[in-house]
Scaffold this motif. Structure first.
Motif, PDB file in Angstrom:
ATOM      1  N   VAL A 141       0.855  -1.200   0.000  1.00  0.00           N
ATOM      2  CA  VAL A 141       0.000   0.000   0.000  1.00  0.00           C
ATOM      3  C   VAL A 141       0.883   1.239   0.000  1.00  0.00           C
ATOM      4  CG1 VAL A 141      -1.661   1.328   1.342  1.00  0.00           C
ATOM      5  CG2 VAL A 141      -1.923  -1.140   1.146  1.00  0.00           C
ATOM      6  N   GLN A 201     -18.423  10.177 -11.215  1.00  0.00           N
ATOM      7  CA  GLN A 201     -17.183   9.845 -11.922  1.00  0.00           C
ATOM      8  C   GLN A 201     -17.485   8.810 -12.997  1.00  0.00           C
ATOM      9  OE1 GLN A 201     -15.577   6.055  -9.432  1.00  0.00           O
ATOM     10  NE2 GLN A 201     -14.475   7.937  -9.143  1.00  0.00           N
ATOM     11  N   GLU A 212      -1.993   1.848 -13.412  1.00  0.00           N
ATOM     12  CA  GLU A 212      -3.346   1.713 -12.894  1.00  0.00           C
ATOM     13  C   GLU A 212      -4.330   2.707 -13.497  1.00  0.00           C
ATOM     14  OE1 GLU A 212      -4.455   0.039  -9.269  1.00  0.00           O
ATOM     15  OE2 GLU A 212      -2.604   0.738  -8.345  1.00  0.00           O
ATOM     16  N   LEU A 230      -5.089  -2.678  -8.645  1.00  0.00           N
ATOM     17  CA  LEU A 230      -4.860  -2.736  -7.200  1.00  0.00           C
ATOM     18  C   LEU A 230      -5.702  -1.709  -6.447  1.00  0.00           C
ATOM     19  CD1 LEU A 230      -0.964  -3.122  -7.099  1.00  0.00           C
ATOM     20  CD2 LEU A 230      -2.640  -4.833  -6.433  1.00  0.00           C
ATOM     21  N   SER A 231      -6.527  -0.963  -7.180  1.00  0.00           N
ATOM     22  CA  SER A 231      -7.291   0.088  -6.497  1.00  0.00           C
ATOM     23  C   SER A 231      -8.746   0.102  -6.956  1.00  0.00           C
ATOM     24  CB  SER A 231      -6.717   1.474  -6.814  1.00  0.00           C
ATOM     25  OG  SER A 231      -5.326   1.470  -6.749  1.00  0.00           O
ATOM     26  N   LEU A 254     -11.437   2.478  -7.793  1.00  0.00           N
ATOM     27  CA  LEU A 254     -11.498   3.904  -8.124  1.00  0.00           C
ATOM     28  C   LEU A 254     -12.756   4.576  -7.594  1.00  0.00           C
ATOM     29  CD1 LEU A 254     -10.167   3.838 -11.807  1.00  0.00           C
ATOM     30  CD2 LEU A 254      -8.908   4.078  -9.689  1.00  0.00           C
ATOM     31  N   THR A 255     -13.706   3.776  -7.153  1.00  0.00           N
ATOM     32  CA  THR A 255     -14.942   4.391  -6.661  1.00  0.00           C
ATOM     33  C   THR A 255     -14.833   4.791  -5.184  1.00  0.00           C
ATOM     34  OG1 THR A 255     -15.853   2.242  -6.099  1.00  0.00           O
ATOM     35  CG2 THR A 255     -16.371   3.082  -8.287  1.00  0.00           C
ATOM     36  N   LYS A 284     -14.086   6.954  -2.248  1.00  0.00           N
ATOM     37  CA  LYS A 284     -13.941   8.408  -2.116  1.00  0.00           C
ATOM     38  C   LYS A 284     -13.126   8.739  -0.871  1.00  0.00           C
ATOM     39  CE  LYS A 284     -16.139   9.976  -5.559  1.00  0.00           C
ATOM     40  NZ  LYS A 284     -15.319  10.605  -6.560  1.00  0.00           N
ATOM     41  N   ASN A 285     -12.024   9.410  -1.064  1.00  0.00           N
ATOM     42  CA  ASN A 285     -11.155   9.797   0.045  1.00  0.00           C
ATOM     43  C   ASN A 285     -11.000   8.685   1.088  1.00  0.00           C
ATOM     44  OD1 ASN A 285     -10.878  12.387  -1.092  1.00  0.00           O
ATOM     45  ND2 ASN A 285     -12.849  12.963  -0.178  1.00  0.00           N
ATOM     46  N   PRO A 286     -10.481   7.534   0.690  1.00  0.00           N
ATOM     47  CA  PRO A 286     -10.405   6.407   1.617  1.00  0.00           C
ATOM     48  C   PRO A 286      -9.436   6.667   2.766  1.00  0.00           C
ATOM     49  CG  PRO A 286      -9.180   5.950  -0.376  1.00  0.00           C
ATOM     50  CD  PRO A 286      -9.861   7.255  -0.602  1.00  0.00           C
ATOM     51  N   PHE A 315      -6.685   5.173   5.584  1.00  0.00           N
ATOM     52  CA  PHE A 315      -5.571   4.251   5.408  1.00  0.00           C
ATOM     53  C   PHE A 315      -6.055   2.799   5.461  1.00  0.00           C
ATOM     54  CE2 PHE A 315      -2.191   1.628   7.314  1.00  0.00           C
ATOM     55  CZ  PHE A 315      -1.243   1.737   6.323  1.00  0.00           C
ATOM     56  N   TRP A 316      -6.900   2.507   6.440  1.00  0.00           N
ATOM     57  CA  TRP A 316      -7.339   1.124   6.608  1.00  0.00           C
ATOM     58  C   TRP A 316      -8.263   0.679   5.487  1.00  0.00           C
ATOM     59  CZ3 TRP A 316      -4.312  -1.724   9.174  1.00  0.00           C
ATOM     60  CH2 TRP A 316      -3.581  -1.182  10.227  1.00  0.00           C
ATOM     61  N   GLU A 326      -7.867   1.664   2.495  1.00  0.00           N
ATOM     62  CA  GLU A 326      -6.934   1.365   1.405  1.00  0.00           C
ATOM     63  C   GLU A 326      -6.271   0.012   1.605  1.00  0.00           C
ATOM     64  OE1 GLU A 326      -4.377   3.744  -0.899  1.00  0.00           O
ATOM     65  OE2 GLU A 326      -4.980   5.566   0.139  1.00  0.00           O
ATOM     66  N   VAL A 327      -5.935  -0.290   2.870  1.00  0.00           N
ATOM     67  CA  VAL A 327      -5.313  -1.583   3.163  1.00  0.00           C
ATOM     68  C   VAL A 327      -6.280  -2.705   2.779  1.00  0.00           C
ATOM     69  CG1 VAL A 327      -4.541  -3.119   5.018  1.00  0.00           C
ATOM     70  CG2 VAL A 327      -3.811  -0.736   4.995  1.00  0.00           C
ATOM     71  N   THR A 338      -6.577  -3.029  -0.924  1.00  0.00           N
ATOM     72  CA  THR A 338      -5.419  -3.708  -1.515  1.00  0.00           C
ATOM     73  C   THR A 338      -5.493  -5.210  -1.266  1.00  0.00           C
ATOM     74  OG1 THR A 338      -4.131  -1.724  -1.073  1.00  0.00           O
ATOM     75  CG2 THR A 338      -2.890  -3.691  -1.647  1.00  0.00           C
ATOM     76  N   ILE A 339      -5.858  -5.580  -0.054  1.00  0.00           N
ATOM     77  CA  ILE A 339      -5.963  -7.019   0.266  1.00  0.00           C
ATOM     78  C   ILE A 339      -6.992  -7.677  -0.665  1.00  0.00           C
ATOM     79  CG2 ILE A 339      -6.738  -8.684   2.018  1.00  0.00           C
ATOM     80  CD1 ILE A 339      -5.459  -6.845   4.124  1.00  0.00           C
ATOM     81  N   HIS A 354      -7.872  -6.791  -3.584  1.00  0.00           N
ATOM     82  CA  HIS A 354      -7.332  -6.897  -4.948  1.00  0.00           C
ATOM     83  C   HIS A 354      -6.241  -7.966  -5.056  1.00  0.00           C
ATOM     84  CE1 HIS A 354      -9.405  -3.069  -5.744  1.00  0.00           C
ATOM     85  NE2 HIS A 354      -9.292  -3.391  -7.004  1.00  0.00           N
ATOM     86  N   LEU A 355      -5.629  -8.292  -3.912  1.00  0.00           N
ATOM     87  CA  LEU A 355      -4.530  -9.263  -3.941  1.00  0.00           C
ATOM     88  C   LEU A 355      -4.996 -10.704  -3.786  1.00  0.00           C
ATOM     89  CD1 LEU A 355      -1.694  -7.608  -1.851  1.00  0.00           C
ATOM     90  CD2 LEU A 355      -1.691  -8.114  -4.278  1.00  0.00           C
TER      91      LEU A 355
END
Lengths: 563, 328
Positions: free
Chosen positions: A18, A71, A250, B174-175, B177-178, B180-182, B184-185, B187-188, B191-192, B194-195
């Motif tokens: 991340v 969007q 990306e 990995l992201s 895109l929808t 909005k202003n995520p 940190f957690w 985002e974590v 990412t998980i 997506h992985l």
């Protein structure tokens, strides 16, 4: 305990990933994204000629009261070579230019749509255009877009030191250079010594307007490598959107340009990088993409999935060159015979999965297309044999035509790894016709060198073009693309087409061109391949429409239906 | 200086001529293959409109007009000055481009490797202990299936099921895109999510063979004389296994771990392509397709160094787990 440690380690890995991909933009950019559209200058409604006559490919998907906000995620194939899209028109910069660059006009079919260029007028001599740009247009940093930017751009790309020929389109069709003169901040004139009807084709396809205040100190030879205007969030844009974030591999994130001359519906527009056709289609199904190019093989699947589908007849030509300087193919009878052997329907069925149509000429889906002027060679092997025999060839014991001890044998060269399947289809068409037809795949640059040097008998030949046949002229001069066929009448017809004072004059010239080239059978004319675009049901495209190249006429009128 | 350090230094010194030979051979082979890098970065229409002088200018700008051997030593000079040079395609410093991708590929592959070992080793040992049992037979069958199934097919099937049909997992990038202003957690977690598929699929395809190899090793070791002797001496079973059996089972694994080092960087092109993950695997493969010589050489050099370092690490690990080798 060990398991706990393992999980902890996995978590650390994920967190590091991340962190590696953390957003580069400052927090201020997020705030900018949320800035109300009320700050934007008052919008003008563009005068769109004959808008009601232009058929919409997409059905209007819903009645939408409020189209503002939201969007939309579009697809692109690869990372930009340079995020400064002005300098990267060759890769995905093209998409970015359409989204974020100040486009003057746009063609959809034969229809011209004004964008930054609001109106135009030709004087009675037919040699002086007076152009007016919108007064309320601005760059994304708040600087007004003026005629100075336009004249600067024209002059910038004409510089001798500017080695990138892509940007030399201004002088493309003329030995002389059109003269640009400023009248006021929003009016300029373009003067030539012969009529210049292709000016809008140039404006629509090859013209790039760059911000003078950003690039005036950048030498032309450094244009592609300069770090000026390369930081997302600070890139000066003149289109409906500005680039605010770029994550390698990306996406490219664009946000509304508050200084665009018209209302922009969307808050954000993303170019999602999906380099693989299957992942792209999947992403469309899962909602990770809203709109994308569709491979023909996915057509039925997309229909079944309830997507919006639009067919586009790309303005490309695709033919098979028959080298007119080759001892065998210099005989027009042989070229015509090969045209009769060529089976367009078989090609449509096998190469295009049935998604295409038979082509008569080579100016498909463009202005001045005239199928009636073209000489069409229907698939007829018997006619082909008669033509071959008329030229003195006779079948030998092996069933191959022979004349003076020479076999009727030709080799078709093509780009290996790209055209292999098509080559095999082509070879199959010649089986049992008495022609020994060989195919030879070559590495891209080797193949191209051979074609340009005339070291070939037959070769694949395709090109992407703009909406006007004038685009072909350079290809005509590059004789390999026209099978080394030249004639004085054809030379003149091309010039007449480019400089015709009226559309009628131009049509007559281009009809003559189409007739002569098909009568001389310089190519096996290939069928036109339909392309498709697909959008999920939340994507509002009805007002935006899009051109045959997949670009929207109005990016700023894309919208997303609230779910 | 102790013998261990001497051994490492000696091996590191041997790497220098070896790297020189590998890179020189690769450079020569790469440049004599058909294909003009200049032609790769210009559209076909534009390329045909270029004059011979313009083409020559382009080649000169890319340094392609000089003799191959001169270009090789220029490249070597760059390396000795701590830079990989610039990409033909983008004109950007290669170390910068690699830096933007290496974290993603390494994280992906470390997680994959870790999970494969974490599950594969115990599973192999379990199978060995319960030889010909249901689990053993199932794992043996699965190991063949796992090797036989192409990664791209499995990936597409998984995407169809989990992303398209069930809509449990995302299938691209990995992201999300929808978002909005995520936070940190968020985002974590994103990412998980997506992985899960790319990592899971790589683990699944590698797990069978890892478990099978481990099972066979264990069976081989557990029947050795020294294990029987240990038992005959009356050592408790726990000590027999941890002190004698497992330690020897680890020996071949040491070489595998070393060999995996290069894979950590190389990445998995198929997985990265199908899931649109912007890693080094896709980067280096695209460089080959684009004839981007400096990038090809940079990734090749990294792989070569890692293979050599990997084998060195293997040898050191051998010494750690097997005192006999240390003595030699």
């Amino acid at each position: 305990m060990k398991k706990l440690l393992a999980l902890l380690l996995a978590l650390i890995m994920v967190l590091s990933m991340v962190a590696c991909g953390a957003k580069k933009e400052p927090a201020a950019d997020d705030q900018a994204a949320d800035a109300p559209a009320a700050d934007a200058p008052a919008a003008d409604t563009p005068a769109v000629p004959n808008e009601e006559d232009v058929a919409l490919e997409f059905e209007a998907v819903a009645e939408v009261d409020d189209k503002f906000g939201g969007q939309l995620i579009l697809q692109t194939w690869m990372d930009p070579i340079n995020i400064n899209f002005y300098a990267d028109y060759g890769s995905v910069g093209c998409s970015n230019y359409w989204t974020c660059g100040p486009q003057l006009v746009v063609y959809k079919g034969g229809e011209l749509y004004p964008l930054l260029l609001e109106s135009w007028e030709l004087d009675e001599t037919g040699l002086v255009w007076t152009m007016k740009i919108r007064e309320n247009a601005g760059w994304s940093d708040g600087t007004p877009i003026t005629v100075d930017d336009i004249i600067f751009s024209m002059e910038y790309f004409r510089q001798d030191t500017f080695t990138d020929f892509i940007f030399q389109a201004d002088t493309m069709y003329f030995s002389e250079t059109p003269v640009y003169e400023k009248v006021d901040d929003h009016t300029y004139t373009v003067t030539t010594t012969v009529p210049y009807p292709t000016i809008f084709d140039f404006y629509a396809v090859n013209c790039f307007i760059i911000p003078k205040h950003v690039f005036e100190n950048v030498p032309a030879e450094e244009f592609h490598t300069t770090t000026v205007n390369s930081t997302p969030g600070e890139i000066v844009c003149g289109g409906p959107f500005k680039i605010t974030e770029y994550k390698i591999g990306e996406y490219i994130k664009c946000e509304r340009n508050e200084y665009f001359w018209d209302e922009v519906y969307l808050d954000e527009l993303y170019w999602r990088i999906a380099p693989d056709g299957n992942s792209m289609f999947t992403a469309l199904q899962t909602g990770e993409l809203d709109f994308t190019f569709l491979m023909g093989s996915k057509y039925q699947e997309a229909v079944d999935a309830g997507m919006q589908i639009a067919r586009t007849n790309g303005a490309n030509y695709s033919g098979i060159s028959m080298n007119t300087q080759d001892p065998i193919l210099s005989d027009v009878n042989i070229r015509k015979a090969f045209s009769h052997i060529y089976d367009q329907q078989l090609f449509i069925d096998q190469a295009f999965g049935g998604q295409g149509e038979i082509n008569k000429g080579f100016v498909a889906n463009m202005r001045f297309e005239d199928p009636d002027a073209c000489v069409y060679y229907e698939h007829d092997v018997e006619k082909a044999k008669a033509l071959i025999e008329e030229s003195g060839w006779t079948l030998n014991a092996d069933g191959i035509y022979e004349k003076d001890g020479q076999l009727l044998e030709v080799t078709y060269i093509y780009e290996a790894g790209y055209d292999d399947f098509n080559a095999m289809i082509l070879q199959s068409m010649f089986e049992g016709t008495g022609v020994k037809f060989n195919i030879e795949g070559q590495e891209y640059s080797v193949w191209l060198d051979n074609v340009d040097a005339g070291n070939y008998q037959m070769s694949s030949n395709y090109s992407s073009l703009g909406p006007d046949p004038a685009n072909y002229y350079d290809n005509y001069l590059n004789t390999s693309l026209f099978s080394f066929y030249r004639s004085e009448t054809l030379d003149q017809a091309w010039i007449d087409g480019m400089t015709g004072a009226t559309d009628e004059d131009r049509q007559a010239a281009y009809s003559a061109v189409q007739h002569e080239l098909t009568d001389a059978a310089v190519w096996l004319v290939q069928p036109r391949n339909w392309g498709y675009y697909a959008a999920n049901q939340t994507c509002g495209l009805d007002e935006a429409q899009f051109t045959s190249t997949g670009m929207f006429v109005y990016f700023h009128k894309l919208y997303k239906i609230a779910e | 200086m102790n013998s261990g350090l001497k051994f490492v230094i000696k091996r590191l010194l041997v790497m220098i001529p070896l790297l020189f030979a590998v890179t020189l051979a690769s450079y020569l082979l790469m440049t004599i293959t058909p294909g003009d890098p200049m032609a790769m970065y210009v559209g076909q229409d534009q390329l045909r409109q270029m004059t011979p002088t313009q083409k020559e200018q382009r080649r000169e700008a890319l340094g392609l007009n000089r003799p191959i051997i001169v270009r090789y030593f220029d490249w070597l000079d760059d390396i000795l000055h701590g830079t990989f040079g610039t990409s033909f395609k983008t004109g950007q410093p290669i170390e910068k481009e690699i830096g933007q991708r290496i974290g993603i590929t390494m994280s992906l592959n470390i997680i994959t490797l870790f999970l494969t070992y974490l599950v594969g080793i115990p599973l192999g040992i379990y199978c060995a202990k319960h030889k010909n049992g249901i689990v053993d037979n199932a794992v043996m069958l699965y190991s063949y299936v796992g090797i036989s199934l192409p990664a791209f097919w499995l990936s597409i099937m998984a995407i169809t099921l989990f992303a398209v049909k069930l809509k449990w997992l995302p299938g691209l990038g990995l992201s999300d895109l929808t978002l909005k202003n995520p936070t940190f957690w968020q985002e974590v977690w994103d990412t998980i999510k997506h992985l899960i598929m790319p990592v899971g699929l790589t683990v699944i395809t590698g797990l069978g063979s890892m478990a099978r190899a481990e099972r066979n090793l264990y069976l081989d070791v557990i029947n050795q004389d020294y294990v029987r002797t240990a038992r005959a001496k009356g050592l408790p079973e726990r000590k027999v296994k941890w002190g004698h059996a497992y330690r020897n089972v680890m020996l071949p694994l040491a070489s595998e771990i070393g060999g995996s080092l290069a894979g950590l960087i190389g990445g998995s092109y198929i997985i990265e392509t199908i899931f649109a993950i912007p890693g080094l695997g896709a980067y280096s493969t695209n460089a080959i397709l684009d004839r981007d010589y400096p990038v090809i050489m940079a990734t090749l050099l990294m792989s070569s160094v890692l293979v050599m370092v990997g084998y060195l690490v293997s040898d050191i690990l051998y010494c750690v787990v097997d005192p006999r080798i240390r003595v030699q």
